[in-house]
Design a protein around this motif. Sequence first.
Motif, PDB file in Angstrom:
ATOM      1  N   GLY A  19       2.952  -5.454  -7.373  1.00  0.00           N
ATOM      2  CA  GLY A  19       4.297  -5.761  -7.878  1.00  0.00           C
ATOM      3  C   GLY A  19       4.987  -6.939  -7.221  1.00  0.00           C
ATOM      4  O   GLY A  19       6.177  -7.155  -7.439  1.00  0.00           O
ATOM      5  N   TRP A  20       4.281  -7.690  -6.397  1.00  0.00           N
ATOM      6  CA  TRP A  20       4.882  -8.871  -5.750  1.00  0.00           C
ATOM      7  C   TRP A  20       4.705 -10.082  -6.641  1.00  0.00           C
ATOM      8  O   TRP A  20       3.694 -10.232  -7.318  1.00  0.00           O
ATOM      9  CB  TRP A  20       4.250  -9.106  -4.377  1.00  0.00           C
ATOM     10  N   GLN A  21       5.714 -10.958  -6.616  1.00  0.00           N
ATOM     11  CA  GLN A  21       5.650 -12.174  -7.412  1.00  0.00           C
ATOM     12  C   GLN A  21       6.278 -13.322  -6.635  1.00  0.00           C
ATOM     13  O   GLN A  21       6.908 -13.096  -5.592  1.00  0.00           O
ATOM     14  CB  GLN A  21       6.402 -11.966  -8.731  1.00  0.00           C
ATOM     15  N   GLU A  22       6.108 -14.524  -7.172  1.00  0.00           N
ATOM     16  CA  GLU A  22       6.792 -15.673  -6.582  1.00  0.00           C
ATOM     17  C   GLU A  22       8.294 -15.454  -6.723  1.00  0.00           C
ATOM     18  O   GLU A  22       8.770 -15.053  -7.795  1.00  0.00           O
ATOM     19  CB  GLU A  22       6.404 -16.952  -7.331  1.00  0.00           C
ATOM     20  N   ALA A  23       9.045 -15.714  -5.672  1.00  0.00           N
ATOM     21  CA  ALA A  23      10.503 -15.566  -5.731  1.00  0.00           C
ATOM     22  C   ALA A  23      11.094 -16.710  -6.549  1.00  0.00           C
ATOM     23  O   ALA A  23      10.580 -17.829  -6.520  1.00  0.00           O
ATOM     24  CB  ALA A  23      11.082 -15.578  -4.322  1.00  0.00           C
ATOM     25  N   ASP A  84       3.361 -12.609   6.069  1.00  0.00           N
ATOM     26  CA  ASP A  84       4.111 -12.055   4.932  1.00  0.00           C
ATOM     27  C   ASP A  84       3.216 -11.168   4.074  1.00  0.00           C
ATOM     28  O   ASP A  84       3.663 -10.110   3.607  1.00  0.00           O
ATOM     29  CB  ASP A  84       4.692 -13.201   4.091  1.00  0.00           C
ATOM     30  N   ILE A  85       1.967 -11.597   3.891  1.00  0.00           N
ATOM     31  CA  ILE A  85       1.051 -10.792   3.086  1.00  0.00           C
ATOM     32  C   ILE A  85       0.792  -9.452   3.786  1.00  0.00           C
ATOM     33  O   ILE A  85       0.799  -8.396   3.147  1.00  0.00           O
ATOM     34  CB  ILE A  85      -0.275 -11.557   2.848  1.00  0.00           C
ATOM     35  N   ALA A  86       0.609  -9.508   5.104  1.00  0.00           N
ATOM     36  CA  ALA A  86       0.360  -8.276   5.859  1.00  0.00           C
ATOM     37  C   ALA A  86       1.579  -7.351   5.799  1.00  0.00           C
ATOM     38  O   ALA A  86       1.438  -6.122   5.627  1.00  0.00           O
ATOM     39  CB  ALA A  86       0.004  -8.614   7.300  1.00  0.00           C
ATOM     40  N   LEU A  87       2.784  -7.928   5.923  1.00  0.00           N
ATOM     41  CA  LEU A  87       3.986  -7.086   5.841  1.00  0.00           C
ATOM     42  C   LEU A  87       4.154  -6.544   4.425  1.00  0.00           C
ATOM     43  O   LEU A  87       4.521  -5.372   4.239  1.00  0.00           O
ATOM     44  CB  LEU A  87       5.228  -7.877   6.276  1.00  0.00           C
ATOM     45  N   ALA A  88       3.876  -7.367   3.415  1.00  0.00           N
ATOM     46  CA  ALA A  88       3.974  -6.888   2.030  1.00  0.00           C
ATOM     47  C   ALA A  88       3.032  -5.701   1.811  1.00  0.00           C
ATOM     48  O   ALA A  88       3.395  -4.728   1.139  1.00  0.00           O
ATOM     49  CB  ALA A  88       3.625  -8.018   1.055  1.00  0.00           C
ATOM     50  N   ARG A  89       1.852  -5.787   2.408  1.00  0.00           N
ATOM     51  CA  ARG A  89       0.883  -4.684   2.263  1.00  0.00           C
ATOM     52  C   ARG A  89       1.436  -3.405   2.914  1.00  0.00           C
ATOM     53  O   ARG A  89       1.329  -2.313   2.354  1.00  0.00           O
ATOM     54  CB  ARG A  89      -0.446  -5.108   2.884  1.00  0.00           C
ATOM     55  N   ALA A  90       2.040  -3.551   4.080  1.00  0.00           N
ATOM     56  CA  ALA A  90       2.639  -2.396   4.764  1.00  0.00           C
ATOM     57  C   ALA A  90       3.813  -1.846   3.948  1.00  0.00           C
ATOM     58  O   ALA A  90       4.018  -0.625   3.867  1.00  0.00           O
ATOM     59  CB  ALA A  90       3.098  -2.798   6.161  1.00  0.00           C
ATOM     60  N   ILE A  91       4.579  -2.744   3.329  1.00  0.00           N
ATOM     61  CA  ILE A  91       5.713  -2.312   2.493  1.00  0.00           C
ATOM     62  C   ILE A  91       5.191  -1.554   1.273  1.00  0.00           C
ATOM     63  O   ILE A  91       5.770  -0.533   0.870  1.00  0.00           O
ATOM     64  CB  ILE A  91       6.574  -3.525   2.090  1.00  0.00           C
ATOM     65  N   ASP A  92       4.112  -2.034   0.698  1.00  0.00           N
ATOM     66  CA  ASP A  92       3.516  -1.320  -0.449  1.00  0.00           C
ATOM     67  C   ASP A  92       3.122   0.104  -0.050  1.00  0.00           C
ATOM     68  O   ASP A  92       3.322   1.055  -0.811  1.00  0.00           O
ATOM     69  CB  ASP A  92       2.284  -2.070  -0.967  1.00  0.00           C
ATOM     70  N   LYS A  93       2.574   0.244   1.164  1.00  0.00           N
ATOM     71  CA  LYS A  93       2.176   1.588   1.636  1.00  0.00           C
ATOM     72  C   LYS A  93       3.405   2.471   1.808  1.00  0.00           C
ATOM     73  O   LYS A  93       3.407   3.647   1.432  1.00  0.00           O
ATOM     74  CB  LYS A  93       1.431   1.488   2.972  1.00  0.00           C
ATOM     75  N   ALA A  94       4.461   1.906   2.393  1.00  0.00           N
ATOM     76  CA  ALA A  94       5.700   2.677   2.569  1.00  0.00           C
ATOM     77  C   ALA A  94       6.264   3.069   1.202  1.00  0.00           C
ATOM     78  O   ALA A  94       6.690   4.209   1.001  1.00  0.00           O
ATOM     79  CB  ALA A  94       6.715   1.856   3.348  1.00  0.00           C
ATOM     80  N   ALA A  95       6.243   2.123   0.261  1.00  0.00           N
ATOM     81  CA  ALA A  95       6.789   2.404  -1.077  1.00  0.00           C
ATOM     82  C   ALA A  95       6.003   3.516  -1.754  1.00  0.00           C
ATOM     83  O   ALA A  95       6.590   4.369  -2.439  1.00  0.00           O
ATOM     84  CB  ALA A  95       6.749   1.133  -1.912  1.00  0.00           C
TER      85      ALA A  95
END
Length: 100
Positions: A19-23, A84-95
Amino acid sequence: MTQPLDVDERRAALETLSGWQEADGRDAIERRFRFADFVEAFSFISAVALEAERRDHHPDWSNVYNRVSIALSTHDAGGVTEKDIALARAIDKAAARFGQ
Ligand code: HBI
């Protein structure tokens, strides 16, 4: 210092995320979340905040009641990096723990 990803690296990395996209209008990636209510949204925010602090890498984000928008970029590098990619991956897990 960590280097920003180039266009191809960034596109490939986005495909590995959920669900991540270019801002819009800025050099960052973003994902928007909608939770059942404010308490759930804030619980998610708290989980992400602790993870961000652990990594010393922090999101740009906003919250309106049950909605949370997160943008990630590496300010020190002036673009999107592996951090940022690593944090996004962690955020996906939290979500995912919140049913997202
Ligand atoms: N978070 N997203 C992001 N980008 C950074 O460059 C950054 C950060 N958190 C802490 C941090 N840099 C520190 O290394 C210092 O710049 C304070």
